[in-house]
Design an enzyme around this catalytic site. Structure first.
Site, PDB file in Angstrom:
ATOM      1  N   ASN A  10      27.387 -29.332 -75.104  1.00  0.00           N
ATOM      2  CA  ASN A  10      28.845 -29.311 -74.921  1.00  0.00           C
ATOM      3  C   ASN A  10      29.385 -30.627 -75.458  1.00  0.00           C
ATOM      4  OD1 ASN A  10      31.473 -29.068 -74.055  1.00  0.00           O
ATOM      5  ND2 ASN A  10      31.013 -29.396 -71.882  1.00  0.00           N
ATOM      6  N   LYS A  12      32.410 -31.513 -75.811  1.00  0.00           N
ATOM      7  CA  LYS A  12      33.673 -31.939 -75.186  1.00  0.00           C
ATOM      8  C   LYS A  12      34.639 -32.435 -76.279  1.00  0.00           C
ATOM      9  CE  LYS A  12      30.895 -33.131 -71.229  1.00  0.00           C
ATOM     10  NZ  LYS A  12      30.731 -33.846 -70.000  1.00  0.00           N
ATOM     11  N   HIS A  96      34.285 -25.172 -66.421  1.00  0.00           N
ATOM     12  CA  HIS A  96      33.655 -26.498 -66.429  1.00  0.00           C
ATOM     13  C   HIS A  96      34.365 -27.399 -65.422  1.00  0.00           C
ATOM     14  CE1 HIS A  96      32.189 -30.388 -67.747  1.00  0.00           C
ATOM     15  NE2 HIS A  96      31.212 -29.750 -68.358  1.00  0.00           N
ATOM     16  N   GLU A  98      35.145 -30.428 -65.475  1.00  0.00           N
ATOM     17  CA  GLU A  98      36.181 -31.313 -66.014  1.00  0.00           C
ATOM     18  C   GLU A  98      37.513 -30.569 -66.144  1.00  0.00           C
ATOM     19  OE1 GLU A  98      34.030 -32.707 -69.439  1.00  0.00           O
ATOM     20  OE2 GLU A  98      32.716 -33.870 -68.125  1.00  0.00           O
ATOM     21  N   GLU A 168      26.109 -27.067 -62.446  1.00  0.00           N
ATOM     22  CA  GLU A 168      26.332 -28.447 -62.857  1.00  0.00           C
ATOM     23  C   GLU A 168      26.883 -29.250 -61.682  1.00  0.00           C
ATOM     24  OE1 GLU A 168      26.840 -28.768 -67.325  1.00  0.00           O
ATOM     25  OE2 GLU A 168      28.809 -28.274 -66.555  1.00  0.00           O
ATOM     26  N   GLY A 174      27.594 -36.745 -66.639  1.00  0.00           N
ATOM     27  CA  GLY A 174      27.999 -37.964 -67.329  1.00  0.00           C
ATOM     28  C   GLY A 174      27.748 -39.230 -66.532  1.00  0.00           C
ATOM     29  N   SER A 213      23.452 -34.745 -66.829  1.00  0.00           N
ATOM     30  CA  SER A 213      22.603 -35.812 -67.350  1.00  0.00           C
ATOM     31  C   SER A 213      21.206 -35.338 -67.744  1.00  0.00           C
ATOM     32  CB  SER A 213      22.534 -36.968 -66.343  1.00  0.00           C
ATOM     33  OG  SER A 213      23.832 -37.507 -66.140  1.00  0.00           O
TER      34      SER A 213
HETATM   35  C1  PEP Z   1      28.448 -31.307 -69.113  1.00  0.00           C
HETATM   36  O1  PEP Z   1      29.503 -31.801 -69.418  1.00  0.00           O
HETATM   37  O2  PEP Z   1      28.379 -30.072 -69.024  1.00  0.00           O
HETATM   38  C2  PEP Z   1      27.315 -32.171 -68.843  1.00  0.00           C
HETATM   39  C3  PEP Z   1      26.312 -31.670 -68.205  1.00  0.00           C
HETATM   40  O3  PEP Z   1      27.419 -33.476 -69.273  1.00  0.00           O
HETATM   41  P1  PEP Z   1      26.240 -34.578 -69.242  1.00  0.00           P
HETATM   42  O4  PEP Z   1      25.004 -33.927 -69.828  1.00  0.00           O
HETATM   43  O5  PEP Z   1      26.749 -35.693 -70.082  1.00  0.00           O
HETATM   44  O6  PEP Z   1      26.027 -34.963 -67.816  1.00  0.00           O
END
Ligand code: PEP
Length: 251
Positions: A10, A12, A96, A98, A168, A174, A213
């Site tokens: 992703n 973003k 998501h 975010e 997630e 992040g 992460s």
């Molecule tokens: C994400 O945004 O879906 C995500 C898992 O980000 P990251 O891998 O950077 O934690």
């Protein structure tokens, strides 16, 4: 869709189209395990370009990162599910964390998006996950089940053929902090068991990805858990040096 090994990136709101092009070229060249399905969450302006680039590739496809919850109309700057379908996009990320946080997307709004995605023949990568506060209060399992129930449980059994779930935990996105393989597996098993109450043994065929992460150092252990079918990867999907080893982490 049957259950598959999936490495989903992703991007973003990152990468110029030139950087993205180099990245996709390297990913395609370097994927060792041809049974892995690589998905890339591409910003809207690049979708047509990368859909064309990956059109004849079995193992690599692109996803939109969102679609709007209304079919059309006066929603300046938004993109509808039917627009995505009209340019040949097959996958869309919905829910998501975010977007839930930045745009106040509730379970009900996400449900509307899911319905429009299906009405337009798209496949949905549905994200769910709890905050640190919710986990500390030991309400994380109930919270995630509620997200799944309120946005997905109205669907027909057959619709689940076109869903990939991504667990997630928000505290791991992040942050560099990853759920342990045991924590992730526990939630994935809970989600799969919960899906079973709705769709029966079909739940065995649903791909459930872990996101938060994921990096080359932890991908193998996470992906080897019984109910983890791959990853949704943010930061580490922006560089071939980290995303390619993740794609090649399935045993
Ligand atoms: C994400 O945004 O879906 C995500 C898992 O980000 P990251 O891998 O950077 O934690």
């Amino acid at each position: 869709m049957s259950k598959r090994k999936i490495a989903a990136g992703n991007w973003k709101m990152n990468l110029s189209i030139q950087e993205a092009d180099k990245l996709v070229t390297t990913i395609v060249k370097s994927q060792r395990d041809k049974s892995v399905h690589t998905l890339i969450g591409v910003p809207f302006p690049y979708l047509m370009e990368f859909k064309a680039k990956t059109r004849y590739m079995d193992k690599v496809d692109v996803m939109a990162q969102n679609c709007h919850h209304k079919a059309s109309g006066a929603h300046t700057g938004e993109v509808s599910a039917s627009m995505l379908a009209s340019i040949g996009i097959e996958y869309v990320i919905i829910g998501h964390s975010e977007r839930r946080a930045d745009n106040n997307e509730t379970n009900d709004i996400i449900k509307e998006k899911v319905d429009l995605a299906f009405a337009n023949g798209l496949k949905v990568v549905f994200c769910c996950g709890e905050s640190l506060k919710t986990r500390k209060a030991k309400k994380h399992i109930a919270h995630v089940k509620k997200q799944v129930k309120e946005s997905l449980f109205h669907l027909k059994k057959a619709d689940f053929d076109n869903i990939i779930l991504a667990y997630e935990p928000i505290w791991a996105i992040g942050t560099g902090e990853t759920a342990s393989p045991e924590q992730a597996q526990e939630m994935h098993r809970e989600i799969r068991d919960y899906l079973k109450t709705k769709i029966g043994t079909k739940s065995k065929n649903i791909s459930i990805l872990y996101g938060g992460s994921v990096k080359p150092a932890n991908a193998k252990e996470l992906f080897s858990q019984a109910d983890i079918d791959g990853g949704l990867v943010g930061g580490a999907s922006l560089k071939a040096d980290s995303f390619v080893p993740i794609i090649n982490s399935f045993s």
